[in-house]
Motif scaffolding. Structure first.
Motif, PDB file in Angstrom:
ATOM      1  N   GLY B 110       0.812  -1.212   0.000  1.00  0.00           N
ATOM      2  CA  GLY B 110       0.000   0.000   0.000  1.00  0.00           C
ATOM      3  C   GLY B 110       0.848   1.265   0.000  1.00  0.00           C
ATOM      4  O   GLY B 110       0.460   2.269   0.595  1.00  0.00           O
ATOM      5  N   GLY B 111       2.001   1.194  -0.659  1.00  0.00           N
ATOM      6  CA  GLY B 111       2.845   2.385  -0.789  1.00  0.00           C
ATOM      7  C   GLY B 111       3.879   2.547   0.321  1.00  0.00           C
ATOM      8  O   GLY B 111       4.615   3.534   0.338  1.00  0.00           O
ATOM      9  N   GLN B 112       3.963   1.579   1.244  1.00  0.00           N
ATOM     10  CA  GLN B 112       4.894   1.752   2.375  1.00  0.00           C
ATOM     11  C   GLN B 112       6.344   1.452   2.029  1.00  0.00           C
ATOM     12  O   GLN B 112       7.251   2.051   2.579  1.00  0.00           O
ATOM     13  N   PHE B 113       6.558   0.487   1.139  1.00  0.00           N
ATOM     14  CA  PHE B 113       7.935   0.067   0.869  1.00  0.00           C
ATOM     15  C   PHE B 113       8.303   0.227  -0.598  1.00  0.00           C
ATOM     16  O   PHE B 113       7.931  -0.602  -1.431  1.00  0.00           O
ATOM     17  N   ASN B 114       9.019   1.292  -0.925  1.00  0.00           N
ATOM     18  CA  ASN B 114       9.612   1.366  -2.261  1.00  0.00           C
ATOM     19  C   ASN B 114      10.958   0.641  -2.210  1.00  0.00           C
ATOM     20  O   ASN B 114      11.547   0.498  -1.137  1.00  0.00           O
TER      21      ASN B 114
END
Lengths: 321, 331
Positions: B110-114
């Protein structure tokens, strides 16, 4: 930072209860078709992750496989965020984009939720490499099932962790079955812990139905790693009461076996220990259990009322800015 | 660009890019087989161990899936790993880590870990390495949203693209070429920062009769073809994509609108190859600009044979490009 010795056993019992009641509620919601995809329940194994939490600090890294609801809850992710993720809602711990098998909570150092068996074990080695690179004393807890130990990625990661002396604990939650295949049918070893020997990694065994044994064994291992960076392997013998996933009736095992483990339930055991020692009354337990049930039920209401992730955000998380 | 430009090899250019980024950012480290003590299987990492030490230049066992995954894990906690595959043919062993972990993580979380990781190494056929060691993997990886892919053909592009890739906050594949490592080219002075954006094609030669779209190993072939065609009074424009993903559609359409005829020279295979996508995009956007069907020059659709004569028959060549250009110009 909470140090392990500060973790109160009654609180740990409350955490195990929350996990149990959350999972029961998830099971019910899955049957009501409110939850899609796959759903793997942890019921029976609660003492493993909670024992590990009791032995470690909040800033230690945690990563696990797809049976991950308990690991997020144990790290403090709210039941609301966990249930909402199962419902695919934007308020979920992965914004409804991950689902049951892909829980993440970066703020609480919960690094997933990984659904390709064994494929997160190298990730754990990489996280531990970063600890060493930055000269931190943070330990990485890497959970996986007995099925993962026959994947190549697992072996490659253990070897590299051994070579590079990485501060990672490989925690095998041996629940005796990899999907429907028993350990005896899948693994050419007398005992799983012997895998560690092949990589010159110290190996330990703990009874996963016994919270105190898990905590004490892991406390010992964690302290040794903080003193002197190295990997360790702990086989924790446990049992899942439910099938591999919600769709599995678990007809490959006997009722007697299930009954044997149910009688050795980790929650019942810790409760009995605490009661016997005068640290917990029946009334206190009932209040805790009611609180766990209420929290789980409230999470369903929260999930139902939450919004779906907006379609306009479909492309928002493909690339980072 | 000025008189201060200097000539370096493609290999040296990559080495400079690595050294500069290692110097610039303490989170950057290099990991792979033989990168440290051996100084790199193709000597791209020459001297880096001495300069940056064993914590930042890490030799790994022959465990591509394992060390690719280890890089992804390190990237999850904010390091910026550069993972060298001795060849991208071996990246197939690590396909799961590249595709499922590096590429999916941002969405799944959900966008937490690039995942700010660079996977680099030679890609595509070299010389008589046989079927297992000759894969052109760009078309495989191009199918996965979340990855960026660049394919430098010159020393200048190699340095500028690799530096940009290392600074990117996403997984980037830098697909180098064994056949190009010793090639030479002009490049800015060492003290001048050289960054080339991903997704920007470059006209390597201007022309008016036909556009040859190429990348990586097919760039020198296309340039040789263009030179040969000049003698036959065909003016070929050579457009080097430099990046496969993102694709510089704008540059493609501009050139096609000028020349109205197209040959795509790709180093991969024809079935679902990069050229298929380019042909689709051109006809979708500017069908009316085309004066002839688009031609493709690619590998033959067979596993790579070892035999030298057969290998040559499989690979794209300047002669094949010339023939394709003549065909589209006669149409």
């Amino acid at each position: 930072m909470s140090a392990p010795e500060q973790r109160d056993e009654v609180e740990m019992l409350a955490l195990m209860l929350l996990i149990r009641r959350f999972e029961e509620r998830a099971s019910q919601q899955y049957q009501a078709q409110k939850i899609g995809g796959f759903c793997h329940l942890y019921i029976g194994q609660e003492a493993v992750v909670v024992g590990a939490i009791a032995a470690t600090r909040d800033d230690d890294y945690l990563i696990t496989a797809y049976r991950d609801h308990a690991h997020a809850l144990a790290r403090g992710t709210s039941a609301n965020a966990c249930m909402a993720e199962l419902f695919g809602k934007v308020t979920g711990c992965s914004r409804g984009l991950g689902g049951s098998m892909h829980y993440f909570d970066k703020a609480r150092h919960m690094y997933g939720g990984h659904a390709i068996v064994g494929a997160h074990v190298p990730l754990a080695a990489g996280i531990a490499l970063a600890s060493k690179y930055r000269n931190e004393d943070r330990v990485t807890l890497c959970f996986f099932g007995d099925g993962a130990i026959n994947q190549g990625a697992f072996h490659e990661a253990l070897n590299m962790a051994g070579v590079l002396k990485l501060p990672v604990i490989f925690i095998c939650e041996n629940n005796l079955f990899a999907m429907g295949t028993s350990v005896e049918r899948s693994t050419s070893l007398k005992q799983i812990v012997d895998r560690a020997e092949g990589y010159d990694i110290p190996g330990f065994i703990a009874d996963g139905m016994n919270f105190r044994e898990v905590r004490d064994k892991l406390t010992e291992v964690v302290e040794a790693i903080r003193q002197n960076s190295h990997p360790a392997f702990v086989e924790i013998r446990t049992y899942r009461y439910r099938g591999h996933s919600m769709s599995d009736p678990a007809s490959y095992r006997t009722k007697d076996q299930l009954e044997k483990y149910r009688l050795d339930d980790p929650i019942t055991r810790l409760r009995a220990q605490l009661t016997r020692e005068g640290k917990l009354s029946n009334e206190q337990f009932d209040v805790m259990d009611k609180h766990a049930k209420d929290t789980a039920l409230a999470s369903v209401t929260f999930a139902e009322k939450s919004e779906e992730p907006p379609i306009e955000e479909l492309y928002n998380y493909t690339y980072a800015p | 660009m000025s008189g201060d430009m200097r000539e370096v090899t493609y290999r040296q250019a990559l080495n400079e890019a690595l050294a500069e980024e290692l110097e610039r950012d303490a989170n950057v480290f290099l990991m792979g087989e033989e990168v440290a003590q051996y100084n790199g299987a193709y000597k791209v990492s020459q001297g880096l161990l001495d300069r940056f030490g064993p914590m930042r230049i890490i030799d790994t066992p022959i465990s591509e899936n394992g060390f690719a995954g280890m890089g992804v894990g390190a990237a999850m906690v904010g390091l910026r790993p550069i993972v060298e595959f001795m060849t991208f043919s071996f990246s197939l062993v690590a396909f799961d880590q590249v595709v499922n972990n590096a590429t999916n993580m941002l969405t799944m979380s959900g966008g937490q870990f690039n995942i700010p990781i660079t996977f680099r190494g030679p890609n595509g056929p070299a010389h008589q390495l046989g079927a297992t060691h000759s894969h052109a993997t760009e078309c495989l990886y191009a199918n996965f949203p979340g990855l960026k892919i660049c394919t430098p053909a010159t020393p200048r592009d190699a340095k500028g693209l690799l530096k940009t890739a290392i600074r990117d906050n996403n997984p980037v594949l830098v697909l180098e070429s064994e056949l190009l490592y010793s090639s030479k080219g002009m490049i800015e002075p060492a003290d001048q920062e050289l960054l080339i954006p991903l997704g920007e094609a470059e006209l390597k030669r201007e022309g008016s009769d036909v556009t040859i779209i190429c990348y990586a190993q097919t760039v020198p072939l296309a340039l040789a073809a263009a030179e040969a065609l000049e003698e036959e009074e065909i003016s070929a424009e050579v457009l080097d994509l430099r990046s496969i993903k993102p694709l510089d559609l704008h540059a493609i359409l501009n050139s096609v609108a000028k020349t109205h005829r197209v040959v795509v020279a790709e180093q991969d295979r024809p079935y679902c190859g990069i050229g298929s996508e380019i042909c689709y995009r051109i006809q979708k956007e500017i069908f009316d600009e085309l004066d002839a069907p688009i031609a493709r020059v690619s590998q033959e659709d067979v596993p790579m044979p070892y035999n030298e004569r057969l290998e040559k028959a499989v690979l794209p060549s300047a002669e094949k490009i010339v023939a394709a250009v003549k065909k589209v110009c006669d149409a």
